[in-house]
Enzyme design. Structure first.
Site, short mmCIF file in Angstrom:
data_model
loop_
_atom_site.label_atom_id
_atom_site.label_comp_id
_atom_site.label_asym_id
_atom_site.label_seq_id
_atom_site.Cartn_x
_atom_site.Cartn_y
_atom_site.Cartn_z
N GLU A 1 -30.35 67.13 18.56
CA GLU A 1 -30.44 65.81 19.21
C GLU A 1 -31.12 64.81 18.29
O GLU A 1 -32.11 65.17 17.63
CB GLU A 1 -31.22 65.93 20.53
N HIS B 1 -28.84 63.13 27.03
CA HIS B 1 -30.16 63.65 27.40
C HIS B 1 -30.99 62.58 28.11
O HIS B 1 -32.10 62.23 27.69
CB HIS B 1 -30.92 64.20 26.19
N ARG C 1 -31.90 73.28 28.76
CA ARG C 1 -32.08 73.33 27.31
C ARG C 1 -30.84 73.95 26.68
O ARG C 1 -30.32 74.94 27.18
CB ARG C 1 -33.33 74.14 26.92
#
Length: 331
Positions: free
Chosen positions: A270, A289, A241
């Site tokens: 994001e 991601h 994270r």
């Protein structure tokens, strides 16, 4: 017909999964493949929904948001994280939360995240992108790459993903060191690692890889002090994270060259904004991601959440986080 909304299917892949196809045949299913730009847009997408399926944990279900979703009866969560949901507010508003059981939570996604970690490590150590670009521009050998044998990999976290990363490092004949608050020397040794202090992770590692959970006490756990301990040749890898790392401290370390570089699969915002400073940084390797989002990983992440929706539609809900919504006593 029951209206179901699935949020943040960035890959536009969910419709290929058999469980999602079965849900679409039974309900009025709407799948959103882009991030909502605001709470108002999230409300517009989900105001009429009876059921919402959250693929990611980027939409924060606050008291304010839940109060505007008058039709919502069920929030079915993909994965284990519930930090994006105000559970008390959901219960007050009569919204049932279902999450996969521990047995259902995706071994495929954990393995894929470990693989992504190694994708970043290998890409940085072997200058993969730089060499590919040089070859396309007509150049040949430009600089030697770095070897892994005998190097030290430091793991912040030795859970399910960290253990798999360590296993691969052992096969590469690397030294593996690890830290987490409750890690014991015996448990570390069982996974081919040495249990060391938090500071030693940074001073002793050629590569530091983050595998800690995003708990409040872990926010910005890697900051200016920690980065200053790293050798100048060392790399930082984050597939966990973004909030584990203090953004401005990392930016300064990368821009000043106090560490060699970094690899990312997670970001503070994001999708990553087009004008974000990382996009202009030559000593970083980025992935969008995709850690757990292989085809197998995507299906193993989404299907348990869809199964929870189906059970709810059948009148026999399972994996209840707040069963008091149904007048039941928490287990």
């Amino acid at each position: 017909m029951t209206r179901v909304v699935m949020l943040e299917d960035y890959l536009d892949y969910a419709k290929q999964i058999p469980s999602v196809q079965a849900l679409a045949a039974r309900t009025d299913l709407h799948i959103h493949t882009t991030k909502a730009s605001s709470e108002a847009e999230t409300v517009a997408r989900t105001r009429e929904a009876d059921i919402v399926v959250t693929i990611r944990d980027r939409v924060i279900y606050t008291e304010s948001l839940l109060a505007q979703l008058g039709h919502l009866k069920l929030l079915s969560v993909c994965g284990a994280r519930l930090s994006h949901i105000d559970l008390d507010a959901a219960t007050r508003h009569g919204v049932l939360i279902c999450a996969p059981s521990a047995a259902e939570q995706g071994g495929h996604t954990k393995a894929a995240t470990a693989e992504q970690t190694w994708n970043l490590i290998m890409g940085l150590m072997k200058d993969t992108v730089m060499n590919d670009r040089a070859m396309r521009e007509g150049r040949w050998q430009t600089q030697p790459s770095r070897g892994l044998v005998g190097k030290t990999l430091g793991l912040l976290g030795l859970g399910a993903i960290g253990q798999q990363v360590a296993q691969i490092a052992n096969a590469m004949r690397m030294r593996v060191i690890a830290w987490s608050p409750n890690l014991t020397p015996e448990r570390a040794q069982a996974h081919g690692a040495e249990c060391i202090s938090f500071e030693q992770i940074f001073t002793d590692s050629d590569i530091v890889s983050l595998h800690a959970p995003m708990l409040p006490e872990n926010r910005d756990m890697v900051g200016e002090a920690e980065l200053s301990l790293m050798p100048q040749h060392a790399f930082l890898i984050n597939t966990a994270r973004a909030g584990l790392v203090h953004e401005n401290a990392l930016r300064q370390a990368l821009e000043r060259g106090t560490i060699a570089g970094a690899g990312f699969d997670v970001y503070w915002e994001e999708p990553l904004p087009n004008d974000h400073w990382l996009r202009r940084q030559d000593n970083v390797l980025m992935q969008p991601h995709l850690g757990g989002f292989t085809d197998e990983g995507y299906e193993s992440l989404i299907t348990p959440a869809i199964d929870n929706v189906m059970a709810f539609l059948d009148g026999a809900p399972v994996n209840l986080v707040n069963p008091e919504v149904l007048g039941q006593t928490p287990a």
